[in-house]
Design an enzyme around this catalytic site. Structure first.
Site, mmCIF file in Angstrom:
data_model
loop_
_atom_site.group_PDB
_atom_site.id
_atom_site.type_symbol
_atom_site.label_atom_id
_atom_site.label_comp_id
_atom_site.label_asym_id
_atom_site.label_seq_id
_atom_site.Cartn_x
_atom_site.Cartn_y
_atom_site.Cartn_z
ATOM 1 N N ARG A 71 0.929 -1.181 -0.145
ATOM 2 C CA ARG A 71 -0.102 0.059 0.075
ATOM 3 C C ARG A 71 0.940 1.315 0.127
ATOM 4 O O ARG A 71 1.983 1.381 0.250
ATOM 5 C CB ARG A 71 -1.120 -0.096 1.254
ATOM 6 N N GLY A 72 0.281 2.563 -0.449
ATOM 7 C CA GLY A 72 1.034 3.793 -0.097
ATOM 8 C C GLY A 72 1.345 3.853 1.563
ATOM 9 O O GLY A 72 0.399 3.163 2.265
ATOM 10 N N TYR A 77 -0.037 0.936 12.755
ATOM 11 C CA TYR A 77 -0.134 -0.150 13.783
ATOM 12 C C TYR A 77 -1.632 -0.811 13.472
ATOM 13 O O TYR A 77 -2.580 0.101 13.370
ATOM 14 C CB TYR A 77 0.119 0.204 14.916
ATOM 15 N N GLY A 151 -7.207 -0.037 2.511
ATOM 16 C CA GLY A 151 -8.378 0.869 2.953
ATOM 17 C C GLY A 151 -8.100 1.635 3.930
ATOM 18 O O GLY A 151 -7.176 2.369 4.138
ATOM 19 N N LEU A 152 -8.872 1.653 5.306
ATOM 20 C CA LEU A 152 -8.690 2.445 6.210
ATOM 21 C C LEU A 152 -8.648 1.853 7.420
ATOM 22 O O LEU A 152 -9.268 0.644 7.691
ATOM 23 C CB LEU A 152 -9.670 3.631 6.275
ATOM 24 N N ALA A 153 -7.948 2.374 8.425
ATOM 25 C CA ALA A 153 -7.968 1.495 9.830
ATOM 26 C C ALA A 153 -8.341 2.815 10.944
ATOM 27 O O ALA A 153 -7.820 3.833 10.916
ATOM 28 C CB ALA A 153 -6.415 1.461 10.101
ATOM 29 N N CYS A 169 2.619 6.820 10.330
ATOM 30 C CA CYS A 169 2.362 7.434 9.258
ATOM 31 C C CYS A 169 3.742 8.243 8.911
ATOM 32 O O CYS A 169 3.719 9.212 7.865
ATOM 33 C CB CYS A 169 1.391 8.260 9.007
#
Length: 212
Positions: A71-72, A77, A151-153, A169
């Site tokens: 992923r980008g 975590y 996707g998202l966390a 990040c």
């Protein structure tokens, strides 16, 4: 129509590497008639390092495994109490570009947080959702063959200590927060059910099929 249909998979607890490989396989095998899918999942503790991730942002991983992924983004975590939503979407068919998809994901979180009187915002220079400079949701995608995965966390009710072992990040001293500390639910199942409604609506799906 296919582009208005989404399959929602409630995968509960899943090994990260296994789930990642399944996303890759799904994306490699799908064609123009394959419905989009959203996978809602919770992972055991793991650090993931994005394609351009720098090892120096892993400060002290300790006994938590580190996986370099496609992923980008930099390092983040995943752990119990975090809602992970993997968006497996044919961007060509939906006529989205990557920035538009990121914005939809961000807005879905922002709108959900408003339910609890929480003001949140996105940052173009650092994708994700922030509340008073503390990050509550991270976003990282991979586009292959015109289709997205990862996707998202979204931090709901988890142990935030592992974030202190990294520069989240890629940002030193970035504070992390979570919904349960801000007056929201501390029940992941409750958050998953409601948040997914925002995600489905903002992505423009009118037909939803649920599966395990």
């Amino acid at each position: 129509m296919i582009n208005q249909t989404v399959i929602i998979r409630h995968l509960e607890h899943q090994d990260y590497a296994t789930c990642w490989q399944a996303m890759q396989q799904f994306t490699n095998l799908r064609d123009e008639t394959t419905p989009d899918e959203i996978w809602l999942v919770e992972h055991a503790p793991v650090f993931t390092l994005g394609q351009n991730g720098k090892p120096e942002h892993l400060l002290n991983p300790g006994d938590i495994p580190v996986i370099k992924v496609d992923r980008g983004g930099q390092v983040t975590y995943h752990g119990p109490g975090q809602l992970v939503a993997y968006t497996l979407i044919d961007l060509k068919r939906k006529k989205f570009n990557v920035r538009e998809l990121v914005t939809i994901l961000e807005n879905s979180v922002i709108e959900y947080l408003k339910e609890f009187g929480i003001h949140a915002e996105a940052k173009k220079e650092a994708p994700g959702i922030y509340i008073n400079q503390a990050k509550i949701c991270s976003i990282g995608l991979r586009i292959r063959r015109g289709c997205s995965y990862h996707g998202l966390a979204f931090n709901i009710a988890m142990n935030l200590e592992p974030f202190l072992r990294i520069n989240p990040c890629g940002f030193s001293q970035l504070k992390m927060t979570q919904l349960s500390d801000l007056g929201g639910p501390n029940n992941l199942a409750e958050a998953k059910q409601k948040f997914s409604q925002y995600l489905i609506a903002n992505l423009g799906y009118t037909t939803v099929r649920l599966t395990a």
